[in-house]
Design a protein around this motif. Sequence first.
Motif, mmCIF file in Angstrom:
data_model
loop_
_atom_site.group_PDB
_atom_site.id
_atom_site.type_symbol
_atom_site.label_atom_id
_atom_site.label_comp_id
_atom_site.label_asym_id
_atom_site.label_seq_id
_atom_site.Cartn_x
_atom_site.Cartn_y
_atom_site.Cartn_z
ATOM 1 N N PHE A 149 -21.928 -40.806 -50.790
ATOM 2 C CA PHE A 149 -21.270 -40.482 -52.247
ATOM 3 C C PHE A 149 -21.702 -41.613 -52.991
ATOM 4 N N GLY A 150 -22.771 -42.200 -52.926
ATOM 5 C CA GLY A 150 -23.329 -43.275 -53.652
ATOM 6 C C GLY A 150 -22.799 -44.626 -53.690
ATOM 7 N N HIS A 151 -22.077 -44.947 -52.865
ATOM 8 C CA HIS A 151 -21.723 -46.222 -52.620
ATOM 9 C C HIS A 151 -22.208 -47.056 -51.546
ATOM 10 N N PRO A 152 -22.897 -48.045 -51.762
ATOM 11 C CA PRO A 152 -23.680 -49.001 -50.903
ATOM 12 C C PRO A 152 -22.869 -49.570 -49.868
ATOM 13 N N GLU A 153 -22.201 -48.913 -49.091
ATOM 14 C CA GLU A 153 -21.182 -49.520 -48.037
ATOM 15 C C GLU A 153 -20.962 -48.748 -46.755
ATOM 16 N N TYR A 154 -20.731 -49.594 -45.870
ATOM 17 C CA TYR A 154 -20.374 -48.963 -44.598
ATOM 18 C C TYR A 154 -18.824 -48.904 -44.196
ATOM 19 N N ASN A 187 -21.715 -54.125 -45.155
ATOM 20 C CA ASN A 187 -20.843 -54.445 -44.297
ATOM 21 C C ASN A 187 -19.510 -55.269 -44.653
ATOM 22 N N ARG A 188 -19.586 -55.487 -45.902
ATOM 23 C CA ARG A 188 -18.466 -56.423 -46.506
ATOM 24 C C ARG A 188 -16.943 -56.315 -45.943
ATOM 25 N N VAL A 189 -16.694 -54.964 -45.746
ATOM 26 C CA VAL A 189 -15.564 -54.653 -45.370
ATOM 27 C C VAL A 189 -15.110 -55.497 -44.091
ATOM 28 N N TRP A 190 -16.193 -55.415 -43.108
ATOM 29 C CA TRP A 190 -15.972 -55.859 -41.825
ATOM 30 C C TRP A 190 -15.920 -57.237 -41.738
ATOM 31 N N ARG A 191 -16.498 -57.967 -42.828
ATOM 32 C CA ARG A 191 -17.085 -59.290 -42.860
ATOM 33 C C ARG A 191 -16.118 -60.133 -43.641
ATOM 34 N N MET A 192 -14.994 -59.513 -44.062
ATOM 35 C CA MET A 192 -14.085 -60.058 -45.205
ATOM 36 C C MET A 192 -13.204 -61.140 -44.344
ATOM 37 N N SER A 193 -13.094 -62.464 -44.709
ATOM 38 C CA SER A 193 -12.335 -63.425 -44.342
ATOM 39 C C SER A 193 -10.744 -63.118 -44.616
ATOM 40 N N PRO A 194 -10.103 -63.497 -43.469
ATOM 41 C CA PRO A 194 -8.661 -63.407 -43.513
ATOM 42 C C PRO A 194 -8.035 -63.907 -44.956
ATOM 43 N N SER A 195 -7.197 -63.076 -45.591
ATOM 44 C CA SER A 195 -6.536 -63.351 -47.031
ATOM 45 C C SER A 195 -5.473 -62.510 -47.086
#
Length: 222
Positions: A149-154, A187-195
């Motif tokens: 749907f046009g978002h560059p994300e997994y 893959n930023r969602v899965w690579r986020m640091s804890p916060s």
Amino acid sequence: MKSLRVLIGCEISGIVRRAFLDRGHDAWSCDLLPSQDGSNRHIICDIRQILNDGWDLLAVMHPPCTRLCRSGRRWLSGPGKMTPPKKLPRGRTWESMIEEFEQGVDLFKTCWHAPIGAVAIENPEMHDLAKARMPDDLPAPHMVQPFWFGHPEYKGTGWYLRGLQPLVETDRLAEPAKGSDEWKAWNRVWRMSPSKDRGQERSRFFGGMADAMALQWGAQAA
């Protein structure tokens, strides 16, 4: 197209509510927390309190699913089923884990059985213990990706649908080469640091998918 009464549950961003409003529907969001956009079309309450208020379409965006999804299975079983694991999350008790599991099951089942003709519940694929507690008529989740749907994300997004057809992709992007910098960004969602904001950021929804929901499901439920 007929204007529908649409309830967007478990949403504070307003992204999906606004997508339905933009297409002429009488759309409202609901959550225990206030809306981030300050809209007067946001109801602060437990969604279960308003499911009988004459809605045509219910979309539950991010119901508490930590104890239902496959990634949470390890916290619910040591030997056998529903027995304490060797280690619990820091600061948690076995009793609190069971309570969250039961609350998640009840919320999902209550929304699924709501007296509403069209229902879509967003939830990751469930583990075996959760599946065993689900309604007999619950189908397998329809899985979609933001880049359809046009978002560059997994981010695999599962939809459990009643009275609605699976979403059709609207703006599929070409996938980057695996291991490339662009692929890592997708893959930023899965690579986020804890916060403290990590959970909220990981559950943030996508405007392109919201537009597809409003366009496609708004027409189907009319």
